[in-house]
Design an enzyme around this catalytic site. Structure first.
Site, PDB file in Angstrom:
ATOM      1  N   SER A 125      -7.205  -9.393   2.723  1.00 50.85           N
ATOM      2  CA  SER A 125      -6.438  -8.217   2.305  1.00 50.85           C
ATOM      3  C   SER A 125      -6.569  -8.006   0.803  1.00 50.85           C
ATOM      4  O   SER A 125      -6.689  -8.976   0.035  1.00 50.85           O
ATOM      5  CB  SER A 125      -4.972  -8.469   2.665  1.00 50.85           C
ATOM      6  OG  SER A 125      -4.164  -7.522   2.037  1.00 50.85           O
ATOM      7  N   TYR A 150       2.811 -14.455   2.966  1.00 54.05           N
ATOM      8  CA  TYR A 150       1.736 -13.769   3.706  1.00 54.05           C
ATOM      9  C   TYR A 150       0.464 -13.701   2.852  1.00 54.05           C
ATOM     10  O   TYR A 150      -0.620 -14.081   3.283  1.00 54.05           O
ATOM     11  CB  TYR A 150       2.179 -12.355   4.115  1.00 54.05           C
ATOM     12  CG  TYR A 150       1.034 -11.501   4.601  1.00 54.05           C
ATOM     13  CD1 TYR A 150       0.480 -11.709   5.863  1.00 54.05           C
ATOM     14  CD2 TYR A 150       0.462 -10.510   3.788  1.00 54.05           C
ATOM     15  CE1 TYR A 150      -0.602 -10.951   6.309  1.00 54.05           C
ATOM     16  CE2 TYR A 150      -0.610  -9.753   4.227  1.00 54.05           C
ATOM     17  CZ  TYR A 150      -1.137  -9.974   5.479  1.00 54.05           C
ATOM     18  OH  TYR A 150      -2.208  -9.228   5.908  1.00 54.05           O
ATOM     19  N   LYS A 154      -3.491 -15.548   3.147  1.00 52.51           N
ATOM     20  CA  LYS A 154      -4.813 -14.898   3.082  1.00 52.51           C
ATOM     21  C   LYS A 154      -5.694 -15.608   2.052  1.00 52.51           C
ATOM     22  O   LYS A 154      -6.865 -15.866   2.277  1.00 52.51           O
ATOM     23  CB  LYS A 154      -4.663 -13.412   2.716  1.00 52.51           C
ATOM     24  CG  LYS A 154      -4.026 -12.583   3.805  1.00 52.51           C
ATOM     25  CD  LYS A 154      -4.932 -12.480   5.018  1.00 52.51           C
ATOM     26  CE  LYS A 154      -4.196 -12.101   6.267  1.00 52.51           C
ATOM     27  NZ  LYS A 154      -4.900 -12.327   7.510  1.00 52.51           N
TER      28      LYS A 154
END
Ligand code: NAD
Ligand code: UFG
Length: 342
Positions: A125, A150, A154
């Site tokens: 992302s 989160y 990644k």
């Protein structure tokens, strides 16, 4: 050629599975259904005419995952399976590390135990860049310490995938750093299925337009941008899906070992929240109920991609109009609403 799609019944995974099937790949999907619906499988068949092999497996269950690799020889794995709510990750970081990093570690362990060469595409992302100093963001922009667990998952997954490509003889990999995917399949048979109150802008817009939400709150109009609202690089879901096919095809052609690279996937054009809202109103001929509210905690001001690397290296370009993505998102919301009524 067999491709395993983890999280393949989710939003981006299902659209990518369709593009892979349309290109002649033989797709197998694994999904735990934690954030998706089994009906998506039927709709992939309705769109492509092909029934894909499906296994309801949680990637944290290594034995079950291993058994799939024992029964198949995969040339490629597209690894979407992850939890994706930034706010949930702040409230429950352990769940995010276990699910997102744990699943990726299991997948990598199993790949390293195999003899066949495997090409892996990982869903990363643009969140890894945080608020970049220079816009548009190119791949040399530093990966920052992440504000949310989160984002941290990644960053960690990218690192462990890269590390494994360095030491393994059978793994080549690419991380795709997505900007903001929006829209649905043109058939309105698949699209984004937000759980509860949407965090993301476009599902919030469509749910407001249909009357499920009273009004959209635009989080802040005092940012240093052209109209005071935040800027994002919204990308049509079909383009994003096609980027995965292009990335897999690129890896399949690579002869060398220990290959790893990462690419931005966006359009290169930034739109403000207000511009997107107005585009939605215009293209769908709808008046949206919205108000300006406070800034949302943790929002970055502006993020849009420099896409030269992916354009040149992989030969992929975004082709579809954002206005069309907003049209398909609205058609998808209408479809969901008609199903709710029945
Ligand atoms: P999604 O929730 O619609 O799809 C993820 C799928 O993975 C779901 O079907 C879910 O059931 C499945 N899943 C989750 N954990 C699993 C596990 N342990 N085992 C098996 N299946 C599991 O999300 P999406 O928007 O399609 O996102 C796909 C990927 O892209 C994710 O990795 C996400 O972090 C990443 N990503 C998404 C966005 C975005 O804006 N949607 C942006 C950047 C990156
Ligand atoms: N926004 C509103 N009102 C809303 C929802 C969003 O004004 O109700 C604004 C946000 O403040 C932001 C823009 O719309 O300025 C886009 O917000 P999203 O939540 O749709 O997208 P983000 O860029 O904040 O984050 C998304 C995903 C992340 C992912 C990131 C990059 O939620 O998980 O894109 O891919 F990491």
């Amino acid at each position: 050629m067999k491709i395993l799609v983890t999280g393949g019944l989710g939003y981006i995974g299902s659209h990518t599975a369709i593009e892979l099937i349309n290109k002649g790949f033989n797709v197998t999907i694994i999904d735990s259904l934690v954030n998706s619906n089994i009906k998506v499988l039927d709709n992939i068949e309705n769109i492509t005419g092909k029934r894909v092999e499906f296994h309801k497996i949680d990637l944290r269950s290594k034995d079950e995952l291993y058994s799939i690799f024992q029964k198949n020889i995969f040339s490629g794995v597209v690894h979407f399976a992850a939890l994706k709510s930034v706010s949930e990750s702040v409230n429950n970081p352990k769940l995010y590390y276990d699910n997102n990093v744990g699943s990726t570690e299991n997948l990598l362990d199993i790949i390293s135990s195999r003899k066949e060469k495997i090409n892996l595409i990982f869903s990363s992302s643009c969140t890894v860049y945080g608020q970049a100093k220079k816009l548009p963001i190119n791949e040399s922009s530093p990966v920052l310490n992440q504000e949310s667990p989160y984002g941290e998952t990644k960053k960690i997954c990218e690192e462990i995938i890269q590390n494994q490509t360095i030491k393994s003889e059978n793994l080549n990999a690419i991380s795709l750093r997505y900007f903001n995917p929006i829209g649905a399949h043109e058939s309105s048979l698949i699209g984004e299925l937000p759980n509860g109150i949407p965090d993301n802008l476009v599902p919030y817009i469509t749910q407001t337009a249909i009357g499920k939400r009273k009004e959209l709150t635009i989080f802040g109009n005092d940012y240093p941008t052209r109209d005071g609202t935040c800027i994002r690089d919204y990308i049509h879901i079909k383009d994003l899906a096609e980027a995965h096919v292009a990335a897999i095809e690129y890896l399949l052609k690579i002869k060398k070992q220990n290959f790893y690279d990462f690419f931005n996937v966006g359009t290169g054009k930034g739109l403000t929240v207000l511009e997107l809202v107005k585009m939605f109103e215009k293209i769908n001929n709808i008046k949206l109920n919205y108000r300006i509210g406070d800034r949302r905690n943790g929002d970055i001001i502006s993020a849009y991609a420099n896409t030269k690397k992916v354009n040149k290296t992989i030969g992929w370009h975004a082709k579809n109009e954002i206005s069309n993505a907003l049209k398909t998102a609205w058609k998808w919301e209408l479809k969901l609403h008609s199903l709710d009524d029945n």
